[in-house]
Design an enzyme around this catalytic site. Structure first.
Site, mmCIF file in Angstrom:
data_model
loop_
_atom_site.group_PDB
_atom_site.id
_atom_site.type_symbol
_atom_site.label_atom_id
_atom_site.label_comp_id
_atom_site.label_asym_id
_atom_site.label_seq_id
_atom_site.Cartn_x
_atom_site.Cartn_y
_atom_site.Cartn_z
ATOM 1 N N GLU A 41 2.782 0.737 -6.625
ATOM 2 C CA GLU A 41 2.784 1.215 -5.240
ATOM 3 C C GLU A 41 2.385 2.696 -5.244
ATOM 4 O O GLU A 41 2.831 3.468 -6.098
ATOM 5 C CB GLU A 41 4.187 1.039 -4.667
ATOM 6 C CG GLU A 41 4.219 0.561 -3.250
ATOM 7 C CD GLU A 41 3.551 -0.800 -3.028
ATOM 8 O OE1 GLU A 41 2.347 -0.834 -2.729
ATOM 9 O OE2 GLU A 41 4.243 -1.825 -3.160
ATOM 10 N N THR A 43 -0.269 3.910 -6.128
ATOM 11 C CA THR A 43 -1.090 4.226 -7.296
ATOM 12 C C THR A 43 -2.574 4.049 -6.983
ATOM 13 O O THR A 43 -3.416 4.626 -7.662
ATOM 14 C CB THR A 43 -0.725 3.307 -8.484
ATOM 15 O OG1 THR A 43 -0.627 1.968 -7.995
ATOM 16 C CG2 THR A 43 0.585 3.699 -9.123
ATOM 17 N N ASP A 44 -2.901 3.269 -5.948
ATOM 18 C CA ASP A 44 -4.336 2.943 -5.731
ATOM 19 C C ASP A 44 -5.166 4.175 -5.412
ATOM 20 O O ASP A 44 -6.241 4.371 -5.967
ATOM 21 C CB ASP A 44 -4.524 1.815 -4.699
ATOM 22 C CG ASP A 44 -4.050 2.118 -3.298
ATOM 23 O OD1 ASP A 44 -3.332 3.116 -3.106
ATOM 24 O OD2 ASP A 44 -4.416 1.350 -2.375
ATOM 25 N N GLY A 129 3.745 -5.403 11.741
ATOM 26 C CA GLY A 129 4.642 -4.350 11.242
ATOM 27 C C GLY A 129 5.352 -4.697 9.953
ATOM 28 O O GLY A 129 6.198 -3.942 9.479
ATOM 29 N N GLY A 131 4.082 -4.902 7.021
ATOM 30 C CA GLY A 131 3.477 -4.277 5.843
ATOM 31 C C GLY A 131 2.708 -5.278 4.997
ATOM 32 O O GLY A 131 2.597 -5.122 3.785
ATOM 33 N N GLU A 167 -10.796 2.230 8.034
ATOM 34 C CA GLU A 167 -9.376 2.599 8.181
ATOM 35 C C GLU A 167 -9.207 4.116 8.018
ATOM 36 O O GLU A 167 -8.461 4.747 8.753
ATOM 37 C CB GLU A 167 -8.543 1.841 7.138
ATOM 38 C CG GLU A 167 -7.077 2.094 7.272
ATOM 39 C CD GLU A 167 -6.243 0.822 7.216
ATOM 40 O OE1 GLU A 167 -6.811 -0.283 7.104
ATOM 41 O OE2 GLU A 167 -5.019 0.971 7.280
ATOM 42 N N ASP A 179 -5.429 -2.947 -0.450
ATOM 43 C CA ASP A 179 -5.232 -3.992 0.566
ATOM 44 C C ASP A 179 -6.530 -4.744 0.838
ATOM 45 O O ASP A 179 -6.553 -5.981 0.896
ATOM 46 C CB ASP A 179 -4.726 -3.374 1.876
ATOM 47 C CG ASP A 179 -3.446 -2.598 1.672
ATOM 48 O OD1 ASP A 179 -2.852 -2.716 0.594
ATOM 49 O OD2 ASP A 179 -3.049 -1.861 2.593
HETATM 50 C C1 GLA Z 1 -0.666 0.969 2.016
HETATM 51 C C2 GLA Z 1 -2.121 1.355 1.745
HETATM 52 C C3 GLA Z 1 -2.543 0.981 0.332
HETATM 53 C C4 GLA Z 1 -1.543 1.482 -0.706
HETATM 54 C C5 GLA Z 1 -0.112 1.147 -0.294
HETATM 55 C C6 GLA Z 1 0.900 1.806 -1.199
HETATM 56 O O1 GLA Z 1 -0.537 -0.412 2.013
HETATM 57 O O2 GLA Z 1 -2.978 0.751 2.672
HETATM 58 O O3 GLA Z 1 -3.833 1.459 0.067
HETATM 59 O O4 GLA Z 1 -1.715 2.857 -0.932
HETATM 60 O O5 GLA Z 1 0.174 1.535 1.035
HETATM 61 O O6 GLA Z 1 0.802 1.304 -2.471
#
Ligand code: GLA
Length: 388
Positions: A41, A43-44, A129, A131, A167, A179
């Site tokens: 999480e 880290t992307d 919402g 996530g 985005e 994502d």
């Molecule tokens: C959101 C962002 C992703 C990623 C996560 C955290 O989902 O869209 O790119 O950074 O948060 O890992």
């Protein structure tokens, strides 16, 4: 499998009927899934490792050329329709889904491509919402649909970069690529071990007879989420920049420790979290390859502790749910998932104990927060695709 098919078929029928009723032409139909993230999480955007998967909840979209000069987009779930001119796109301040739609078109236009007007109708099965990346699903659905409709010739990789840029530039969230990647490239019954630096991924099969992945939705989304997300991203960039690195991916523990004096304790902990979380993804992949779910579960709990105390993107509701998972002998691991400040926790739970665990959690959570949670058992599914 059957549940998934039924849901998509039902949604497809509703979306298609709506399209036919309003536009009287037969549309192209596309399904684009939401995603979960097993581990990795925040880290992307640091060019690190992630382990997401596409799920069997997503967006069904119908699209066809328009005979009118204007484009019309309809979100049937919330009965909202929006008309716009292709030559006049600009983000709506604090706008919702319209910004994702216009953002994708704007990014396509930046490549020098001008499409004729079109109409689009969509509906979804992703709880709002939670996530689960309904935004990435929507962006991917649109870019994929336009690619099909106008034969634009984009590869899947080009499409997800368009979705991400939409985005970033229209919705104002400086998100990473996880994502959009997971939603586009997802595989059935598998997660994707993605290196966000090279954008290469490996398919990691996820199947177990004894344990299942359970999502518990806090039903909260604290308003600071987007601002805090961009702030975290900024902190990471600054640390990398100060150390003369392209991203935190290039930072090793020794260098961070040697230079710790340059940073506040807060900043140091955030950078340290990113290094540790990257290492946890590698360990998680090894654990899954060895079918060692205990080790995998322990990594989930550790990831949560880091997100809570070091990266500081959790909240009371998420912590409460993870604490309940820690107290249960039927749960091997749990953590908050996604950007943070609300949404879901991911739990690795004994299949035959899911009902009793959910019942207990609902009771305690409702007493504590005065509202209930939702729970979802998701299957891992294929990425964005045409629906025949
Ligand atoms: C959101 C962002 C992703 C990623 C996560 C955290 O989902 O869209 O790119 O950074 O948060 O890992």
């Amino acid at each position: 499998m059957r549940i998934f098919d039924t849901t998509v078929q039902l949604l497809k029928r509703t979306v298609r009927d709506h399209f036919l009723e309003y536009f009287r032409t037969s549309p192209i139909m596309v399904f684009s899934p939401g995603r979960i993230n097993l581990i990795g999480e925040h880290t992307d955007y640091n060019k690190g490792y992630v382990l997401p998967a596409a799920i069997d909840m997503g967006i069904v979209m119908a699209i066809q050329k328009s005979m009118e000069p204007l484009c019309t987009a309809t979100a049937i779930d919330i009965s909202e329709t929006f008309s716009f001119e292709l030559g006049q796109l600009s983000p709506i301040p604090k706008g919702g889904w319209q910004n994702y739609i216009m953002g994708v078109i704007s990014e396509i236009q930046k490549k020098g491509i001008k499409t004729p007007p079109f109409n689009v109708v969509f509906g979804g099965s992703i709880p709002p919402g939670a996530g689960l990346s309904s935004s990435a699903a929507l962006e991917n659905a649109l870019v994929f649909s336009l690619n099909e409709l106008f034969q634009l010739g984009f590869s899947k990789m080009e499409m997800i970069l368009i979705s991400q840029a939409a985005e970033n530039n229209f919705a104002g969230v400086q998100c990473g690529i996880m994502d959009q990647y997971a939603s586009m490239f997802g595989q059935k019954d598998a997660a994707l071990f993605l290196d966000c630096n090279s954008l290469q991924s490996e398919v990691i099969p996820i199947q177990n007879d004894e344990f299942t992945l359970l999502l518990l939705d806090t039903k909260v989304k604290h308003s600071l989420a987007d601002t805090a997300y961009n702030e975290r991203r900024d902190v990471c960039y600054k640390v990398a920049q100060q150390l003369g690195l392209a991203s935190l991916r290039d930072l090793d523990l020794q260098t961070l420790l040697e230079n710790s004096g340059q940073f506040s304790e807060n900043t140091f902990q955030k950078a340290l979290f990113v290094l540790e979380e990257n290492a946890r993804v590698l360990d998680a992949v090894t654990a899954l390859r060895n079918n060692d779910l205990r080790a995998f579960g322990t990594l989930l709990f550790k990831s949560h502790t880091g997100l809570q105390h070091q990266y500081k993107v959790s909240c009371e509701e998420l912590d409460f749910l993870v604490d309940m998972a820690r107290d249960s002998e039927d749960v091997l691991g749990a953590r908050m998932m996604g950007g943070g400040f609300g949404g879901c926790t991911l739990n690795l739970v004994k299949k035959n104990k899911v009902d009793s665990f959910v019942k207990l959690v609902i009771e305690k959570y409702t007493t504590r927060f005065n509202h209930s949670i939702a729970s979802y058992q998701v299957s891992l599914a294929e990425g964005t695709r045409l629906i025949p």
